[in-house]
Design a protein around this motif. Structure first.
Motif, mmCIF file in Angstrom:
data_model
loop_
_atom_site.group_PDB
_atom_site.id
_atom_site.type_symbol
_atom_site.label_atom_id
_atom_site.label_comp_id
_atom_site.label_asym_id
_atom_site.label_seq_id
_atom_site.Cartn_x
_atom_site.Cartn_y
_atom_site.Cartn_z
ATOM 1 N N ASP A 34 1.356 -11.564 2.926
ATOM 2 C CA ASP A 34 1.851 -10.256 3.370
ATOM 3 C C ASP A 34 3.352 -10.131 3.127
ATOM 4 O OD1 ASP A 34 1.591 -7.740 4.380
ATOM 5 O OD2 ASP A 34 1.419 -8.346 6.482
ATOM 6 N N GLY A 35 3.784 -8.911 2.881
ATOM 7 C CA GLY A 35 5.223 -8.636 2.757
ATOM 8 C C GLY A 35 5.679 -8.278 1.356
ATOM 9 N N ARG A 38 7.678 -4.933 1.485
ATOM 10 C CA ARG A 38 9.010 -5.061 2.094
ATOM 11 C C ARG A 38 9.959 -5.844 1.194
ATOM 12 N NH1 ARG A 38 6.541 -7.119 7.486
ATOM 13 N NH2 ARG A 38 4.672 -6.962 6.182
ATOM 14 N N ARG A 85 -4.735 2.865 1.092
ATOM 15 C CA ARG A 85 -3.375 3.010 0.535
ATOM 16 C C ARG A 85 -3.363 4.120 -0.525
ATOM 17 N NH1 ARG A 85 -0.370 -2.791 0.506
ATOM 18 N NH2 ARG A 85 -1.066 -3.394 2.591
HETATM 19 MG MG MG Z 1 1.269 -5.695 4.628
#
Ligand code: MG
Ligand code: IPE
Ligand code: IPE
Length: 258
Positions: A34-35, A38, A85
């Motif tokens: 995850d990430g 970001r 998404r």
């Molecule tokens: Mg995520």
């Protein structure tokens, strides 16, 4: 090909870092990658660039796990909820999966990786389904690490599907309800044949399971790190494994004396 030879291909062999006990490595590591978004945003880049960098992190992690002697790596690549998404991102991810699989298959074969894809694969684009079937077949007899890529995977769906499959066997008269035990149930999951993960890593500071391996993680040790997935490297993996080796697993029993 021997394991030692396989792991020296194309790059220097990576030796287990000092401080890690080779006898107490997790046999199976699961990771919620995850990430990516970001990571990209921090650099002023589109999210897609984060996904690209995420692929590099996954390749790195797979090689390290293979070299260090972890038996299985199960990575969460796309959840049943990720269809929500923006269409552009979903399409980009599906195309990325196809490209990476086509490009990496030879290396996976050479490095003795056995790859499998876990999830509702029939809902994936047909081109990707074909590549998945080919990669699974071509690496099925490989003797190295088991690499499971959870793609269109959702644990609740997996559990419902297992219940349906068992119900069908009961309805057909081939299974008695009393024969449904934990082993029979686990045998109907996508992970059938794989030991449960010993260690779950989730990156990017989130502290939730997001519908990942709800049954299989019952007794996994959890390592939650703020590192964003594209930055996950040898040092981050070493920290996760050291954290794991510092735990005492009790499985509901009592602490054993040292
Ligand atoms: Mg995520
Ligand atoms: C994980 O990174 C990759 C997938 C879920 C496909 P994210 O895309 O979730 O990244 P963040 O959470 O937005 O940073
Ligand atoms: C979990 O990450 C799914 C994958 C890593 C493929 P998400 O980014 O989708 O999870 P949430 O939405 O933060 O729970």
């Amino acid at each position: 090909m021997s394991r030692a030879l396989a792991t020296t291909f194309n790059t220097e062999p990576r030796i287990l870092p000092q401080g890690l006990d080779p006898m107490r490595l997790p046999r199976h590591v699961a990771v919620i990658m995850d990430g990516n978004g970001r990571w990209a945003r921090q650099r002023g880049l589109p999210r897609m660039m984060g996904h690209r960098a995420g692929v590099e992190a996954l390749k790195r992690t797979l090689r390290l796990c293979n070299d260090w002697g972890v038996g299985a790596l199960t990575a969460y690549a796309f959840s049943t909820e990720n269809w929500s998404r923006p269409g552009e991102e979903v399409t980009f991810l599906m195309t990325l999966f196809e490209r990476v699989l086509a490009r990496e298959l030879e290396a996976l074969e050479r490095e003795q990786v056995r790859i499998r894809f876990l999830g509702e694969l029939e809902e994936l684009p047909e081109g990707l389904q074909r590549l998945i079937a080919d990669a699974t077949d071509r690496t099925a007899m490989n003797t190295g690490i088991h690499f499971n890529v959870c793609t269109n995977y959702g644990s609740r769906r997996e559990l419902v599907r297992a219940a349906q499959r068992l119900a069908c066997q009961v309805a057909a008269g081939t299974l008695a309800p009393q024969q449904i035990d934990e082993a029979a149930f686990a045998a109907e999951l996508h992970t059938a044949g794989e030991d449960d993960p010993d260690l779950l890593i989730r990156t990017s500071g989130e502290q939730r399971l997001s519908n990942f391996l709800l049954w299989q993680l019952a007794y996994a040790e959890l390592h939650l790190t703020d590192v964003l997935w594209p930055d996950f490297d040898a040092g981050a993996l070493e920290r996760a494994l050291l954290d794991y080796q510092g735990r005492q697993r009790r499985f509901g029993g009592v602490q054993t004396q040292p």
